[in-house]
Design an enzyme around this catalytic site. Structure first.
Site, PDB file in Angstrom:
ATOM      1  N   GLY A 142       1.440  -2.671  -6.260  1.00 10.64           N
ATOM      2  CA  GLY A 142       1.253  -1.395  -5.573  1.00 10.64           C
ATOM      3  C   GLY A 142      -0.157  -0.870  -5.789  1.00 10.64           C
ATOM      4  O   GLY A 142      -1.110  -1.277  -5.125  1.00 10.64           O
ATOM      5  N   GLY A 143      -0.303   0.020  -6.767  1.00 10.24           N
ATOM      6  CA  GLY A 143      -1.576   0.713  -7.022  1.00 10.24           C
ATOM      7  C   GLY A 143      -2.786  -0.202  -7.059  1.00 10.24           C
ATOM      8  O   GLY A 143      -3.836   0.119  -6.481  1.00 10.24           O
TER       9      GLY A 143
ATOM     10  N   TRP B 283       0.815  -1.223   0.000  1.00  9.27           N
ATOM     11  CA  TRP B 283       0.000   0.000   0.000  1.00  9.27           C
ATOM     12  C   TRP B 283       0.847   1.271   0.000  1.00  9.27           C
ATOM     13  O   TRP B 283       0.322   2.359  -0.149  1.00  9.27           O
ATOM     14  CB  TRP B 283      -0.938   0.000   1.212  1.00  9.27           C
ATOM     15  CG  TRP B 283      -2.141  -0.889   1.031  1.00  9.27           C
ATOM     16  CD1 TRP B 283      -2.370  -1.767   0.007  1.00  9.27           C
ATOM     17  CD2 TRP B 283      -3.295  -0.950   1.874  1.00  9.27           C
ATOM     18  NE1 TRP B 283      -3.588  -2.374   0.170  1.00  9.27           N
ATOM     19  CE2 TRP B 283      -4.180  -1.898   1.319  1.00  9.27           C
ATOM     20  CE3 TRP B 283      -3.666  -0.312   3.065  1.00  9.27           C
ATOM     21  CZ2 TRP B 283      -5.419  -2.205   1.895  1.00  9.27           C
ATOM     22  CZ3 TRP B 283      -4.887  -0.637   3.646  1.00  9.27           C
ATOM     23  CH2 TRP B 283      -5.750  -1.562   3.057  1.00  9.27           C
TER      24      TRP B 283
ATOM     25  N   GLU C  13      11.868   2.593  -3.885  1.00 10.47           N
ATOM     26  CA  GLU C  13      11.539   3.913  -3.320  1.00 10.47           C
ATOM     27  C   GLU C  13      12.329   4.172  -2.040  1.00 10.47           C
ATOM     28  O   GLU C  13      12.707   5.307  -1.758  1.00 10.47           O
ATOM     29  CB  GLU C  13      10.012   3.995  -3.083  1.00 10.47           C
ATOM     30  CG  GLU C  13       9.269   4.145  -4.412  1.00 10.47           C
ATOM     31  CD  GLU C  13       7.864   3.568  -4.437  1.00 10.47           C
ATOM     32  OE1 GLU C  13       7.296   3.306  -3.362  1.00 10.47           O
ATOM     33  OE2 GLU C  13       7.335   3.365  -5.547  1.00 10.47           O
TER      34      GLU C  13
ATOM     35  N   HIS D 263      12.977  -1.831  -1.183  1.00 14.10           N
ATOM     36  CA  HIS D 263      12.123  -1.337  -2.273  1.00 14.10           C
ATOM     37  C   HIS D 263      12.835  -0.161  -2.941  1.00 14.10           C
ATOM     38  O   HIS D 263      13.513   0.621  -2.271  1.00 14.10           O
ATOM     39  CB  HIS D 263      10.763  -0.901  -1.704  1.00 14.10           C
ATOM     40  CG  HIS D 263       9.770  -0.603  -2.790  1.00 14.10           C
ATOM     41  ND1 HIS D 263       9.807   0.561  -3.516  1.00 14.10           N
ATOM     42  CD2 HIS D 263       8.754  -1.348  -3.297  1.00 14.10           C
ATOM     43  CE1 HIS D 263       8.831   0.527  -4.421  1.00 14.10           C
ATOM     44  NE2 HIS D 263       8.182  -0.621  -4.314  1.00 14.10           N
TER      45      HIS D 263
HETATM   46  P1  PGA Z   1       2.848  -0.565  -8.812  1.00 12.57           P
HETATM   47  O1  PGA Z   1       3.925  -0.682  -7.633  1.00 12.57           O
HETATM   48  O2  PGA Z   1       2.097  -1.869  -8.859  1.00 12.57           O
HETATM   49  O3  PGA Z   1       1.959   0.594  -8.412  1.00 12.57           O
HETATM   50  O4  PGA Z   1       3.595  -0.308 -10.079  1.00 12.57           O
HETATM   51  C1  PGA Z   1       4.604  -1.884  -7.391  1.00 12.57           C
HETATM   52  C2  PGA Z   1       5.562  -1.716  -6.247  1.00 12.57           C
HETATM   53  O5  PGA Z   1       6.215  -0.673  -6.140  1.00 12.57           O
HETATM   54  O6  PGA Z   1       5.692  -2.622  -5.411  1.00 12.57           O
END
Ligand code: PGA
Length: 245
Positions: A229-230, A8, A96, A94
Site C-alpha cells: 500500500g503506502g 494505491w 478495507e 481487501h
Molecule cells: P500497507 O497496505 O502496505 O500500507 O500496509 C497494504 C494493503 O492494504 O494492501
C-alpha cells in the site's frame, strides 16, 4: 515469477501518474527484473495509466469490482469495465472493503468469479484482525475466509494475498515465523483443494511491506510476492521493494 503489486487505495490525482513514469524509468535501468510489477491505481486513473504505459513493464489492476456485468448499481464498477480500461488484475475482498462495505466471503467469491468472466486475474485478500490473532484464532479465521472466498473452479488463475488487518498501514509486521506458518497453512489448503493449481497459486504477503523489510519477507518459502500500500505511492520507495526480490 514473484509479483509485486502496488495498491494505491484512494490516493492519486492525475499528477500522480508521473510516479508511473518514474517507476518505468527506474525499471528500465534494472538489467534483469525478477518479478512482475503491477499497480492498482484508483479507477479514475486506470485508462490514462494504461494508455500512457503501452510499452511499459508495469501491468495494471483495479482495486475492486461489482460482481455483475452491468446494471443499476450507481457508483459501482464492473470487472468488464476494468478490463476495458486496460486492467489485467483486480483486488477483491481487501479488508478495507470487507470493513467499509460489509463484504462477506460470499460476495468476495462472486467478485472473483466476475473477474474470471471478464478475463481478469482476481487477487483474493484474506487476513485476521488484531483481536483474532491475540485470541490465537488467526489460522482458523484466515483458512475459513479462504475456503469461502475462493471459487471452486480456479482454472483461470487466482492470486491470494495474506494481509493481517493489524499490519496494514500501521508499520507493524508479523514475525517471520508467523508469516511462514500462515503461508504454509494457506499453501496446504490450496493444494488440498486444487492439487497442482494450488501448488502454483501465488501467495502474496501484504501489510507494512517496505524496502527495509521486503528482502527478509520475500525470502520465506511460500511468500511469492507482496501487496504493497503506502510504499507503492512513490516510485523511489516501490523500486526498493522490487529490487529486494
Ligand atoms: P500497507 O497496505 O502496505 O500500507 O500496509 C497494504 C494493503 O492494504 O494492501
Amino acid at each position: 515469477m514473484p509479483l509485486i503489486i502496488g495498491n494505491w487505495k484512494m490516493n492519486g490525482l492525475i499528477a500522480q501518474l508521473s510516479e508511473i513514469d518514474n517507476l518505468d524509468n527506474e525499471l528500465s535501468q534494472i538489467h534483469h527484473i525478477k518479478c512482475h510489477v503491477v499497480i492498482c491505481p484508483p479507477a479514475t486513473l486506470l485508462v490514462s495509466a494504461t494508455q500512457n504505459s503501452e510499452n511499459s513493464k508495469v501491468a495494471f489492476g483495479g482495486q475492486d469490482c461489482h460482481f455483475e456485468e452491468k446494471g443499476a448499481h450507481t457508483g459501482d464498477i464492473s470487472a468488464e469495465m476494468l478490463a476495458n480500461s486496460g486492467a489485467q488484475y483486480v483486488i477483491v475482498g481487501h479488508s478495507e472493503r470487507r470493513a467499509d462495505h460489509d463484504e462477506t466471503d460470499e460476495i468476495v467469491q462472486n467478485k472473483a468469479k466476475a473477474a474470471f468472466r471478464a478475463g481478469l486475474t482476481p487477487i483474493i485478500c484474506v487476513g485476521e484482525s488484531e483481536k483474532e490473532r491475540k485470541k490465537g484464532r488467526a489460522l482458523e479465521v484466515v483458512l475459513s475466509q479462504l475456503e469461502k472466498s475462493i471459487p471452486d473452479d480456479i482454472k483461470k488463475g487466482i492470486i491470494v494475498a495474506y494481509e493481517p488487518v493489524w499490519a496494514i498501514g500501521t508499520g507493524l509486521v508479523p514475525s517471520i515465523d508467523d508469516i511462514d506458518e500462515m503461508h504454509l497453512a494457506i499453501r496446504k489448503l490450496l493444494i488440498k483443494r486444487f492439487a497442482d493449481l494450488g501448488e502454483k497459486t501465488p501467495i502474496l504477503y501484504g501489510g507494512s511491506m517496505k524496502a527495509s523489510n521486503a528482502e527478509e519477507i520475500l525470502k520465506i518459502k511460500d511468500v511469492n510476492g507482496g501487496l504493497v500500500g503506502g510504499a507503492s505511492l512513490k516510485a523511489a520507495d516501490f523500486i526498493g521493494i522490487i529490487k529486494a526480490v
